[in-house]
Design a protein around this motif. Sequence first.
Motif, PDB file in Angstrom:
ATOM      1  N   VAL A 147       0.898   7.224  57.413  1.00  0.00           N
ATOM      2  CA  VAL A 147       0.324   7.991  58.521  1.00  0.00           C
ATOM      3  C   VAL A 147       1.386   8.888  59.147  1.00  0.00           C
ATOM      4  O   VAL A 147       1.129  10.060  59.441  1.00  0.00           O
ATOM      5  N   ALA A 148       2.582   8.375  59.328  1.00  0.00           N
ATOM      6  CA  ALA A 148       3.654   9.173  59.908  1.00  0.00           C
ATOM      7  C   ALA A 148       4.025  10.343  58.991  1.00  0.00           C
ATOM      8  O   ALA A 148       4.285  11.447  59.470  1.00  0.00           O
ATOM      9  N   ALA A 149       4.015  10.108  57.687  1.00  0.00           N
ATOM     10  CA  ALA A 149       4.339  11.183  56.750  1.00  0.00           C
ATOM     11  C   ALA A 149       3.273  12.271  56.760  1.00  0.00           C
ATOM     12  O   ALA A 149       3.585  13.458  56.677  1.00  0.00           O
ATOM     13  N   VAL A 150       2.018  11.870  56.886  1.00  0.00           N
ATOM     14  CA  VAL A 150       0.932  12.854  56.925  1.00  0.00           C
ATOM     15  C   VAL A 150       1.065  13.752  58.149  1.00  0.00           C
ATOM     16  O   VAL A 150       0.828  14.953  58.075  1.00  0.00           O
ATOM     17  N   PHE A 151       1.469  13.183  59.259  1.00  0.00           N
ATOM     18  CA  PHE A 151       1.599  13.957  60.493  1.00  0.00           C
ATOM     19  C   PHE A 151       2.964  14.622  60.645  1.00  0.00           C
ATOM     20  O   PHE A 151       3.228  15.261  61.655  1.00  0.00           O
ATOM     21  N   GLY A 152       3.848  14.453  59.654  1.00  0.00           N
ATOM     22  CA  GLY A 152       5.110  15.175  59.658  1.00  0.00           C
ATOM     23  C   GLY A 152       6.268  14.500  60.363  1.00  0.00           C
ATOM     24  O   GLY A 152       7.279  15.136  60.629  1.00  0.00           O
ATOM     25  N   PHE A 153       6.148  13.235  60.648  1.00  0.00           N
ATOM     26  CA  PHE A 153       7.242  12.499  61.279  1.00  0.00           C
ATOM     27  C   PHE A 153       8.089  11.837  60.194  1.00  0.00           C
ATOM     28  O   PHE A 153       7.940  10.651  59.897  1.00  0.00           O
ATOM     29  N   GLY A 154       8.984  12.604  59.598  1.00  0.00           N
ATOM     30  CA  GLY A 154       9.763  12.129  58.459  1.00  0.00           C
ATOM     31  C   GLY A 154      10.699  10.985  58.788  1.00  0.00           C
ATOM     32  O   GLY A 154      10.855  10.052  58.006  1.00  0.00           O
ATOM     33  N   GLY A 155      11.339  11.039  59.949  1.00  0.00           N
ATOM     34  CA  GLY A 155      12.273   9.983  60.330  1.00  0.00           C
ATOM     35  C   GLY A 155      11.576   8.650  60.541  1.00  0.00           C
ATOM     36  O   GLY A 155      12.062   7.602  60.101  1.00  0.00           O
ATOM     37  N   ILE A 156      10.448   8.694  61.207  1.00  0.00           N
ATOM     38  CA  ILE A 156       9.685   7.465  61.437  1.00  0.00           C
ATOM     39  C   ILE A 156       9.153   6.927  60.114  1.00  0.00           C
ATOM     40  O   ILE A 156       9.167   5.713  59.872  1.00  0.00           O
ATOM     41  N   ALA A 157       8.702   7.820  59.251  1.00  0.00           N
ATOM     42  CA  ALA A 157       8.179   7.401  57.952  1.00  0.00           C
ATOM     43  C   ALA A 157       9.274   6.748  57.119  1.00  0.00           C
ATOM     44  O   ALA A 157       9.040   5.710  56.478  1.00  0.00           O
ATOM     45  N   ALA A 158      10.464   7.327  57.129  1.00  0.00           N
ATOM     46  CA  ALA A 158      11.568   6.752  56.361  1.00  0.00           C
ATOM     47  C   ALA A 158      11.958   5.375  56.901  1.00  0.00           C
ATOM     48  O   ALA A 158      12.231   4.448  56.122  1.00  0.00           O
ATOM     49  N   GLY A 159      11.973   5.227  58.195  1.00  0.00           N
ATOM     50  CA  GLY A 159      12.287   3.928  58.793  1.00  0.00           C
ATOM     51  C   GLY A 159      11.244   2.877  58.469  1.00  0.00           C
ATOM     52  O   GLY A 159      11.578   1.734  58.138  1.00  0.00           O
ATOM     53  N   ALA A 160       9.976   3.267  58.531  1.00  0.00           N
ATOM     54  CA  ALA A 160       8.907   2.322  58.227  1.00  0.00           C
ATOM     55  C   ALA A 160       8.930   1.923  56.758  1.00  0.00           C
ATOM     56  O   ALA A 160       8.686   0.761  56.423  1.00  0.00           O
ATOM     57  N   VAL A 161       9.244   2.860  55.880  1.00  0.00           N
ATOM     58  CA  VAL A 161       9.335   2.531  54.454  1.00  0.00           C
ATOM     59  C   VAL A 161      10.500   1.572  54.211  1.00  0.00           C
ATOM     60  O   VAL A 161      10.381   0.630  53.424  1.00  0.00           O
ATOM     61  N   GLY A 162      11.617   1.797  54.888  1.00  0.00           N
ATOM     62  CA  GLY A 162      12.760   0.891  54.747  1.00  0.00           C
ATOM     63  C   GLY A 162      12.422  -0.525  55.178  1.00  0.00           C
ATOM     64  O   GLY A 162      12.766  -1.503  54.492  1.00  0.00           O
ATOM     65  N   ILE A 163      11.733  -0.642  56.301  1.00  0.00           N
ATOM     66  CA  ILE A 163      11.330  -1.964  56.783  1.00  0.00           C
ATOM     67  C   ILE A 163      10.340  -2.605  55.813  1.00  0.00           C
ATOM     68  O   ILE A 163      10.438  -3.805  55.515  1.00  0.00           O
ATOM     69  N   ALA A 164       9.396  -1.817  55.306  1.00  0.00           N
ATOM     70  CA  ALA A 164       8.410  -2.351  54.366  1.00  0.00           C
ATOM     71  C   ALA A 164       9.081  -2.847  53.087  1.00  0.00           C
ATOM     72  O   ALA A 164       8.709  -3.889  52.550  1.00  0.00           O
ATOM     73  N   LYS A 165      10.087  -2.113  52.603  1.00  0.00           N
ATOM     74  CA  LYS A 165      10.808  -2.544  51.401  1.00  0.00           C
ATOM     75  C   LYS A 165      11.512  -3.874  51.630  1.00  0.00           C
ATOM     76  O   LYS A 165      11.465  -4.769  50.781  1.00  0.00           O
TER      77      LYS A 165
END
Length: 54
Positions: A14-32
């Motif tokens: 959702v963050a990536a779709v709305f253009g929040f790259g930093g939040i998306a990268a952080g959420a992906v790191g936590i998910a990994k």
Amino acid sequence: MLYYAAVFFVIALVAAVFGFGGIAAGAVGIAKILFLVFAVMAIASFLLGWSRRP
């Protein structure tokens, strides 16, 4: 634990779709990290359960 990994992955999407790259990268790191912890615990549980069978 797998549930939380999936939640963070959805947040990242959702963050990536709305253009929040930093939040998306952080959420992906936590998910990994959560997924890897889940995988290690699942494998350990499987091996310990398998070794204790009579």
